[in-house]
Design an enzyme around this catalytic site. Structure first.
Site, PDB file in Angstrom:
ATOM      1  N   SER A  63     -11.144  -9.892 -24.015  1.00  0.00           N
ATOM      2  CA  SER A  63      -9.997  -9.022 -24.300  1.00  0.00           C
ATOM      3  C   SER A  63      -8.650  -9.685 -24.005  1.00  0.00           C
ATOM      4  O   SER A  63      -7.732  -9.046 -23.483  1.00  0.00           O
ATOM      5  CB  SER A  63     -10.146  -7.684 -23.543  1.00  0.00           C
ATOM      6  OG  SER A  63     -11.287  -6.993 -24.004  1.00  0.00           O
TER       7      SER A  63
ATOM      8  N   GLU B 128     -23.076 -12.847 -26.818  1.00  0.00           N
ATOM      9  CA  GLU B 128     -23.705 -12.109 -27.926  1.00  0.00           C
ATOM     10  C   GLU B 128     -24.935 -12.864 -28.438  1.00  0.00           C
ATOM     11  O   GLU B 128     -25.917 -12.237 -28.853  1.00  0.00           O
ATOM     12  CB  GLU B 128     -22.668 -11.869 -29.040  1.00  0.00           C
ATOM     13  CG  GLU B 128     -21.670 -10.795 -28.629  1.00  0.00           C
ATOM     14  CD  GLU B 128     -20.307 -10.874 -29.308  1.00  0.00           C
ATOM     15  OE1 GLU B 128     -20.163 -11.557 -30.333  1.00  0.00           O
ATOM     16  OE2 GLU B 128     -19.374 -10.227 -28.788  1.00  0.00           O
TER      17      GLU B 128
ATOM     18  N   ASN C 272     -12.673 -17.071 -31.925  1.00  0.00           N
ATOM     19  CA  ASN C 272     -14.065 -16.815 -32.321  1.00  0.00           C
ATOM     20  C   ASN C 272     -14.057 -15.615 -33.254  1.00  0.00           C
ATOM     21  O   ASN C 272     -13.895 -14.490 -32.805  1.00  0.00           O
ATOM     22  CB  ASN C 272     -14.908 -16.544 -31.068  1.00  0.00           C
ATOM     23  CG  ASN C 272     -16.316 -16.079 -31.418  1.00  0.00           C
ATOM     24  OD1 ASN C 272     -16.779 -16.262 -32.542  1.00  0.00           O
ATOM     25  ND2 ASN C 272     -16.986 -15.464 -30.446  1.00  0.00           N
ATOM     26  N   TRP C 273     -14.232 -15.903 -34.535  1.00  0.00           N
ATOM     27  CA  TRP C 273     -14.117 -14.806 -35.514  1.00  0.00           C
ATOM     28  C   TRP C 273     -15.378 -13.967 -35.621  1.00  0.00           C
ATOM     29  O   TRP C 273     -15.406 -12.996 -36.377  1.00  0.00           O
ATOM     30  CB  TRP C 273     -13.746 -15.395 -36.886  1.00  0.00           C
ATOM     31  CG  TRP C 273     -12.369 -15.969 -36.925  1.00  0.00           C
ATOM     32  CD1 TRP C 273     -11.410 -15.874 -35.947  1.00  0.00           C
ATOM     33  CD2 TRP C 273     -11.778 -16.724 -37.974  1.00  0.00           C
ATOM     34  NE1 TRP C 273     -10.276 -16.530 -36.335  1.00  0.00           N
ATOM     35  CE2 TRP C 273     -10.472 -17.057 -37.583  1.00  0.00           C
ATOM     36  CE3 TRP C 273     -12.237 -17.159 -39.217  1.00  0.00           C
ATOM     37  CZ2 TRP C 273      -9.609 -17.799 -38.386  1.00  0.00           C
ATOM     38  CZ3 TRP C 273     -11.384 -17.903 -40.019  1.00  0.00           C
ATOM     39  CH2 TRP C 273     -10.081 -18.214 -39.606  1.00  0.00           C
ATOM     40  N   LYS C 274     -16.441 -14.391 -34.957  1.00  0.00           N
ATOM     41  CA  LYS C 274     -17.720 -13.664 -35.007  1.00  0.00           C
ATOM     42  C   LYS C 274     -18.113 -13.427 -36.472  1.00  0.00           C
ATOM     43  O   LYS C 274     -17.858 -14.293 -37.314  1.00  0.00           O
ATOM     44  CB  LYS C 274     -17.612 -12.360 -34.218  1.00  0.00           C
ATOM     45  CG  LYS C 274     -16.976 -12.571 -32.841  1.00  0.00           C
ATOM     46  CD  LYS C 274     -17.113 -11.401 -31.932  1.00  0.00           C
ATOM     47  CE  LYS C 274     -16.326 -11.660 -30.672  1.00  0.00           C
ATOM     48  NZ  LYS C 274     -16.669 -10.776 -29.575  1.00  0.00           N
TER      49      LYS C 274
ATOM     50  N   GLY D 263     -14.577  -7.758 -26.000  1.00  0.00           N
ATOM     51  CA  GLY D 263     -14.458  -6.737 -27.038  1.00  0.00           C
ATOM     52  C   GLY D 263     -14.299  -5.321 -26.522  1.00  0.00           C
ATOM     53  O   GLY D 263     -14.412  -4.358 -27.279  1.00  0.00           O
TER      54      GLY D 263
ATOM     55  N   GLY E 282     -11.654 -13.365 -29.245  1.00  0.00           N
ATOM     56  CA  GLY E 282     -12.296 -12.707 -30.382  1.00  0.00           C
ATOM     57  C   GLY E 282     -11.283 -11.923 -31.191  1.00  0.00           C
ATOM     58  O   GLY E 282     -10.567 -12.462 -32.035  1.00  0.00           O
ATOM     59  N   GLY E 283     -11.184 -10.627 -30.902  1.00  0.00           N
ATOM     60  CA  GLY E 283     -10.384  -9.696 -31.703  1.00  0.00           C
ATOM     61  C   GLY E 283      -8.980 -10.174 -32.046  1.00  0.00           C
ATOM     62  O   GLY E 283      -8.569 -10.123 -33.218  1.00  0.00           O
TER      63      GLY E 283
ATOM     64  N   HIS F   7     -22.607 -18.166 -26.123  1.00  0.00           N
ATOM     65  CA  HIS F   7     -21.840 -16.914 -26.158  1.00  0.00           C
ATOM     66  C   HIS F   7     -22.767 -15.759 -25.767  1.00  0.00           C
ATOM     67  O   HIS F   7     -23.940 -15.731 -26.142  1.00  0.00           O
ATOM     68  CB  HIS F   7     -21.257 -16.684 -27.560  1.00  0.00           C
ATOM     69  CG  HIS F   7     -20.224 -15.602 -27.582  1.00  0.00           C
ATOM     70  ND1 HIS F   7     -20.566 -14.264 -27.566  1.00  0.00           N
ATOM     71  CD2 HIS F   7     -18.877 -15.648 -27.588  1.00  0.00           C
ATOM     72  CE1 HIS F   7     -19.454 -13.542 -27.571  1.00  0.00           C
ATOM     73  NE2 HIS F   7     -18.413 -14.359 -27.572  1.00  0.00           N
TER      74      HIS F   7
HETATM   75  C1  PEP Z   1     -15.268 -13.499 -27.555  1.00  0.00           C
HETATM   76  O1  PEP Z   1     -15.842 -13.148 -28.572  1.00  0.00           O
HETATM   77  O2  PEP Z   1     -15.560 -14.586 -27.059  1.00  0.00           O
HETATM   78  C2  PEP Z   1     -14.241 -12.623 -26.974  1.00  0.00           C
HETATM   79  C3  PEP Z   1     -13.717 -12.981 -25.834  1.00  0.00           C
HETATM   80  O3  PEP Z   1     -13.916 -11.487 -27.666  1.00  0.00           O
HETATM   81  P1  PEP Z   1     -12.624 -10.527 -27.382  1.00  0.00           P
HETATM   82  O4  PEP Z   1     -11.437 -11.419 -27.256  1.00  0.00           O
HETATM   83  O5  PEP Z   1     -12.548  -9.634 -28.578  1.00  0.00           O
HETATM   84  O6  PEP Z   1     -12.897  -9.791 -26.114  1.00  0.00           O
END
Ligand code: PEP
Length: 255
Positions: free
Chosen positions: A212, A96, A9-11, A172, A233-234, A94
């Site tokens: 994470s 967010e 998930n590149w957001k 995140g 994500g990251g 999600h």
């Molecule tokens: C996400 O955006 O779904 C996520 C899990 O982010 P991260 O891996 O950065 O915690």
């Protein structure tokens, strides 16, 4: 047997050109890991360039959201029909989007239905905040999100859905959930699916962990019985990290 699925998930990261360049580098490195379903979810504007760059690859494309409406006066929104041909998956629910866009369980349920009606496969995300977690009410809370989000979804439609358990406090933050705890909750979610549908559907549905996830902790998550991959994500923004995640999944659980 459940085929593990890892979705990046590149957001709100990467322009259309950056996304295409990224997947051109990523795709050949991910090509050997055929036992894992591999998905990238760029921003809407980067879907065409990403899909084009991946046209001859097994790497799949997902969107990060979709409107619950078919068409009309919904300024800024993207419909499921608009995603057809560009994305196979779509992340729905999600945290967010729940927080910043005010998406309720009811809206999420309508989005899942809209996506399915256009042949898109929802990656339906759910998760608790720290207060709920510390009160020991995670499964009750997440189970409620699952029931509400899947209201009216048929057993047949469940075959197109992936679930993603993502504790909000772990997204995140670098503070990942304990793998045994994540297994307990994903196992509990499987139990909710069994009570709503059947043991077979519960056994077949794929449930990702997200929050994470990094190359250093991926193998531990993937060695858990009920975790069938990750929503990332990251770490999915870095080619070598993405490759390491998929490699860890392949070595732990890949066919
Ligand atoms: C996400 O955006 O779904 C996520 C899990 O982010 P991260 O891996 O950065 O915690």
């Amino acid at each position: 047997m459940r085929v593990p699925i890892i979705a990046g998930n590149w957001k709100m990261n990467k322009t259309a050109a950056e996304a295409a360049a990224f997947v051109r580098e990523l795709a050949p490195k991910l090509a050997p890991f055929t036992g894992i379903e591999r998905v990238v979810c760029p921003p809407f504007i980067a879907l065409p360039t990403t899909a084009e760059a991946l046209a001859h690859s097994e790497i799949k494309v997902g969107a990060q959201n979709v409107s619950e409406h078919e068409k009309g006066a919904y300024t800024s929104q993207i419909s499921a029909a608009m995603l057809e041909g560009l994305a196979e998956y779509v992340i729905i629910g999600h945290s967010e989007c729940r927080e910043y866009l005010g998406e309720t369980d009811d809206v999420i349920n309508r989005k899942i239905k809209a996506a399915l009606a256009h042949g898109l496969k929802p990656i339906f995300a759910m998760g608790e905040n720290l207060t709920v977690n510390e009160a020991g009410e995670t499964l009750a809370f997440v189970g409620g999100q699952v029931r509400a989000g899947l209201e009216g979804i048929t057993a047949e439609q469940m075959q197109s859905i992936v679930l993603a358990y993502e504790p909000i406090w772990a997204i995140g933050t670098g503070k990942s959930a304990n793998a045994q705890f994540a297994n307990e909750i994903t196992g509990g979610i499987r139990g909710v699916i069994e009570s709503l549908y059947s043991a077979t559907i519960a056994d077949d549905i794929r449930i990702q962990y997200g929050g994470s996830v990094k190359p250093a902790n991926m193998a531990e998550y993937m060695s858990q019985e009920h975790i069938d991959g990750a929503l990332v994500g990251g770490a999915s923004l870095i080619v070598d990290d993405f490759v390491s995640l998929v490699q860890a999944a392949q070595e732990t659980k890949g066919a």
